[in-house]
Motif scaffolding. Structure first.
Motif, PDB file in Angstrom:
ATOM      1  N   ALA A 115       0.860  -1.200   0.000  1.00 17.57           N
ATOM      2  CA  ALA A 115       0.000   0.000   0.000  1.00 17.57           C
ATOM      3  C   ALA A 115       0.885   1.235   0.000  1.00 17.57           C
ATOM      4  O   ALA A 115       1.002   1.950   0.994  1.00 17.57           O
ATOM      5  N   GLN A 116       1.505   1.486  -1.127  1.00 19.93           N
ATOM      6  CA  GLN A 116       2.452   2.583  -1.245  1.00 19.93           C
ATOM      7  C   GLN A 116       1.752   3.944  -1.129  1.00 19.93           C
ATOM      8  O   GLN A 116       0.541   4.047  -1.325  1.00 19.93           O
ATOM      9  N   PRO A 117       2.508   5.010  -0.835  1.00 19.60           N
ATOM     10  CA  PRO A 117       1.910   6.352  -0.811  1.00 19.60           C
ATOM     11  C   PRO A 117       1.288   6.712  -2.160  1.00 19.60           C
ATOM     12  O   PRO A 117       1.676   6.157  -3.204  1.00 19.60           O
ATOM     13  N   VAL A 118       0.356   7.633  -2.133  1.00 20.27           N
ATOM     14  CA  VAL A 118      -0.342   8.056  -3.352  1.00 20.27           C
ATOM     15  C   VAL A 118       0.655   8.470  -4.426  1.00 20.27           C
ATOM     16  O   VAL A 118       0.470   8.178  -5.620  1.00 20.27           O
ATOM     17  N   GLU A 119       1.739   9.131  -4.021  1.00 20.37           N
ATOM     18  CA  GLU A 119       2.713   9.636  -4.990  1.00 20.37           C
ATOM     19  C   GLU A 119       3.357   8.507  -5.789  1.00 20.37           C
ATOM     20  O   GLU A 119       3.709   8.694  -6.965  1.00 20.37           O
ATOM     21  N   VAL A 120       3.524   7.349  -5.184  1.00 17.32           N
ATOM     22  CA  VAL A 120       4.114   6.218  -5.898  1.00 17.32           C
ATOM     23  C   VAL A 120       3.167   5.735  -6.993  1.00 17.32           C
ATOM     24  O   VAL A 120       3.580   5.451  -8.124  1.00 17.32           O
ATOM     25  N   PHE A 121       1.888   5.656  -6.666  1.00 18.90           N
ATOM     26  CA  PHE A 121       0.901   5.279  -7.676  1.00 18.90           C
ATOM     27  C   PHE A 121       0.837   6.328  -8.785  1.00 18.90           C
ATOM     28  O   PHE A 121       0.722   5.979  -9.970  1.00 18.90           O
ATOM     29  N   GLN A 122       0.874   7.582  -8.428  1.00 15.56           N
ATOM     30  CA  GLN A 122       0.846   8.637  -9.436  1.00 15.56           C
ATOM     31  C   GLN A 122       2.010   8.499 -10.411  1.00 15.56           C
ATOM     32  O   GLN A 122       1.840   8.647 -11.620  1.00 15.56           O
ATOM     33  N   GLU A 123       3.196   8.205  -9.887  1.00 20.46           N
ATOM     34  CA  GLU A 123       4.370   8.060 -10.741  1.00 20.46           C
ATOM     35  C   GLU A 123       4.246   6.846 -11.650  1.00 20.46           C
ATOM     36  O   GLU A 123       4.604   6.897 -12.834  1.00 20.46           O
ATOM     37  N   ALA A 124       3.729   5.743 -11.126  1.00 17.08           N
ATOM     38  CA  ALA A 124       3.549   4.542 -11.952  1.00 17.08           C
ATOM     39  C   ALA A 124       2.541   4.801 -13.062  1.00 17.08           C
ATOM     40  O   ALA A 124       2.738   4.365 -14.206  1.00 17.08           O
ATOM     41  N   ILE A 125       1.468   5.510 -12.733  1.00 16.52           N
ATOM     42  CA  ILE A 125       0.461   5.857 -13.737  1.00 16.52           C
ATOM     43  C   ILE A 125       1.074   6.774 -14.800  1.00 16.52           C
ATOM     44  O   ILE A 125       0.849   6.603 -16.007  1.00 16.52           O
ATOM     45  N   ARG A 126       1.864   7.755 -14.359  1.00 12.85           N
ATOM     46  CA  ARG A 126       2.489   8.685 -15.295  1.00 12.85           C
ATOM     47  C   ARG A 126       3.418   7.951 -16.246  1.00 12.85           C
ATOM     48  O   ARG A 126       3.423   8.191 -17.456  1.00 12.85           O
ATOM     49  N   ARG A 127       4.212   7.035 -15.719  1.00  8.04           N
ATOM     50  CA  ARG A 127       5.152   6.294 -16.563  1.00  8.04           C
ATOM     51  C   ARG A 127       4.422   5.403 -17.563  1.00  8.04           C
ATOM     52  O   ARG A 127       4.822   5.304 -18.729  1.00  8.04           O
ATOM     53  N   ALA A 128       3.362   4.745 -17.095  1.00  4.83           N
ATOM     54  CA  ALA A 128       2.599   3.890 -18.006  1.00  4.83           C
ATOM     55  C   ALA A 128       1.990   4.713 -19.124  1.00  4.83           C
ATOM     56  O   ALA A 128       1.983   4.297 -20.294  1.00  4.83           O
ATOM     57  N   ASN A 129       1.494   5.905 -18.793  1.00  2.26           N
ATOM     58  CA  ASN A 129       0.921   6.777 -19.819  1.00  2.26           C
ATOM     59  C   ASN A 129       1.978   7.258 -20.797  1.00  2.26           C
ATOM     60  O   ASN A 129       1.734   7.358 -22.002  1.00  2.26           O
ATOM     61  N   ALA A 130       3.157   7.569 -20.296  1.00  2.00           N
ATOM     62  CA  ALA A 130       4.225   8.086 -21.151  1.00  2.00           C
ATOM     63  C   ALA A 130       4.671   7.056 -22.172  1.00  2.00           C
ATOM     64  O   ALA A 130       5.152   7.415 -23.257  1.00  2.00           O
ATOM     65  N   GLU A 131       4.513   5.776 -21.848  1.00  3.20           N
ATOM     66  CA  GLU A 131       4.946   4.731 -22.767  1.00  3.20           C
ATOM     67  C   GLU A 131       3.890   4.377 -23.795  1.00  3.20           C
ATOM     68  O   GLU A 131       4.135   3.558 -24.686  1.00  3.20           O
ATOM     69  N   ARG A 132       2.714   4.969 -23.672  1.00  2.00           N
ATOM     70  CA  ARG A 132       1.692   4.731 -24.684  1.00  2.00           C
ATOM     71  C   ARG A 132       1.956   5.657 -25.864  1.00  2.00           C
ATOM     72  O   ARG A 132       1.776   6.871 -25.761  1.00  2.00           O
ATOM     73  N   GLN A 133       2.363   5.116 -26.985  1.00  2.00           N
ATOM     74  CA  GLN A 133       2.678   5.931 -28.154  1.00  2.00           C
ATOM     75  C   GLN A 133       1.468   6.005 -29.081  1.00  2.00           C
ATOM     76  O   GLN A 133       0.847   4.986 -29.375  1.00  2.00           O
ATOM     77  N   PRO A 134       1.124   7.198 -29.543  1.00  2.00           N
ATOM     78  CA  PRO A 134       0.025   7.293 -30.501  1.00  2.00           C
ATOM     79  C   PRO A 134       0.411   6.648 -31.820  1.00  2.00           C
ATOM     80  O   PRO A 134       1.597   6.524 -32.143  1.00  2.00           O
ATOM     81  N   VAL A 135      -0.575   6.207 -32.571  1.00  2.00           N
ATOM     82  CA  VAL A 135      -0.332   5.611 -33.876  1.00  2.00           C
ATOM     83  C   VAL A 135       0.145   6.692 -34.833  1.00  2.00           C
ATOM     84  O   VAL A 135      -0.447   7.775 -34.922  1.00  2.00           O
ATOM     85  N   THR A 136       1.232   6.429 -35.552  1.00  2.00           N
ATOM     86  CA  THR A 136       1.743   7.358 -36.554  1.00  2.00           C
ATOM     87  C   THR A 136       1.197   6.959 -37.911  1.00  2.00           C
ATOM     88  O   THR A 136       1.398   5.828 -38.374  1.00  2.00           O
ATOM     89  N   LEU A 137       0.476   7.868 -38.540  1.00  2.00           N
ATOM     90  CA  LEU A 137      -0.109   7.582 -39.845  1.00  2.00           C
ATOM     91  C   LEU A 137       0.931   7.779 -40.937  1.00  2.00           C
ATOM     92  O   LEU A 137       1.646   8.784 -40.967  1.00  2.00           O
ATOM     93  N   ILE A 138       1.004   6.799 -41.826  1.00  2.10           N
ATOM     94  CA  ILE A 138       1.935   6.871 -42.949  1.00  2.10           C
ATOM     95  C   ILE A 138       1.124   6.801 -44.232  1.00  2.10           C
ATOM     96  O   ILE A 138       0.395   5.831 -44.461  1.00  2.10           O
TER      97      ILE A 138
END
Length: 241
Positions: free
Chosen positions: A200-223
């Motif tokens: 049961a980590q502090p809220v800030e740890v969850f926030q950081e994990a969520i932020r990192r997971a979001n940062a790794e989601r790359q939008p589709v690049t249209l070619i």
């Protein structure tokens, strides 16, 4: 975003961790699909153990009843900071295998569209509150059924599950999967199958994990080619010809 969580319904840090995760999701504005997985802290526990929780804890860890009282006081104080009300002096012993089986039922019904998508999450909350706040016997079939029905799970389906061994293999598989991740205790969170958060980590740890997971989601690049037009595609209204 999908968040898989291994926990038990008699685990105080699991309830605390649930609230901290929810605070992190709210603060980040993230919407998440939450899937609960089974993890029994004590598969050998029984529903008819008359010993108070602090005595059971003290004996389990070999540290005596006074230590058990102090441990309960600590988690009760921590829970109160999150708006949770624990009454551990009244908590009733329970084997949680059947609660986990009903939670698997709720998940399956939700995935099939037979109940709302958040039914399993709401049932998990209800079982946690039942044990920690309401001092209800969460190993008792009648109690498990009543609370599941309150949450929208069909009574006949719950009765059928509790009368047999349905989902017992799923409960065991969840436990094995947690151990394969290296989780020897709960709560254990896996965010988007990328980041694990243990405890049961502090809220800030969850926030950081969520932020990192979001940062790794790359939008589709249209070619496309310079000469391409939207006519060379099909849409909801059909295809251009």
């Amino acid at each position: 975003m999908r968040i898989d969580i291994w926990s038990d319904v008699v685990c105080p840090w699991c309830y605390i961790g649930k609230r901290r995760l929810e605070e992190a999701l709210t603060s980040t504005g993230e919407q998440a699909e939450i899937v609960w997985h089974s993890f029994q802290l004590d598969p050998s526990s029984t529903n008819d153990d008359p010993r108070p929780l602090h005595v059971r804890l003290g004996e389990k860890y070999g540290r005596g009843p006074e230590w058990g009282l102090q441990a309960n006081a600590h988690v009760t104080e921590t829970a109160a900071e999150l708006g949770l009300e624990f009454h551990l002096a009244d908590a009733k012993a329970a084997n949680t295998a059947d609660a986990h089986r009903v939670l698997h039922l709720a998940l399956e019904l939700a995935e099939a569209g037979e109940v709302p998508a958040d039914t399993q999450n709401r049932l998990k909350e209800r079982y946690l509150k039942a044990y920690f706040t309401d001092a209800l016997p969460v190993g008792d079939h009648a109690t498990l059924t009543r609370l599941a029905v309150e949450t929208g799970v069909p009574e006949d389906r719950v009765t059928e599950v509790l009368a047999g061994t349905a989902y017992a293999d799923d409960v065991a598989a969840d436990q094995a999967q947690a151990l394969s991740y290296g989780a020897n205790g709960v709560p254990f969170f896996v965010i988007d199958q990328k980041y694990g958060v243990s405890g049961a980590q502090p809220v800030e740890v969850f926030q950081e994990a969520i932020r990192r997971a979001n940062a790794e989601r790359q939008p589709v690049t249209l070619i496309t080619s310079p000469a391409a037009t939207d006519d060379a595609a099909c849409g909801p209204d059909g295809c251009a010809i």
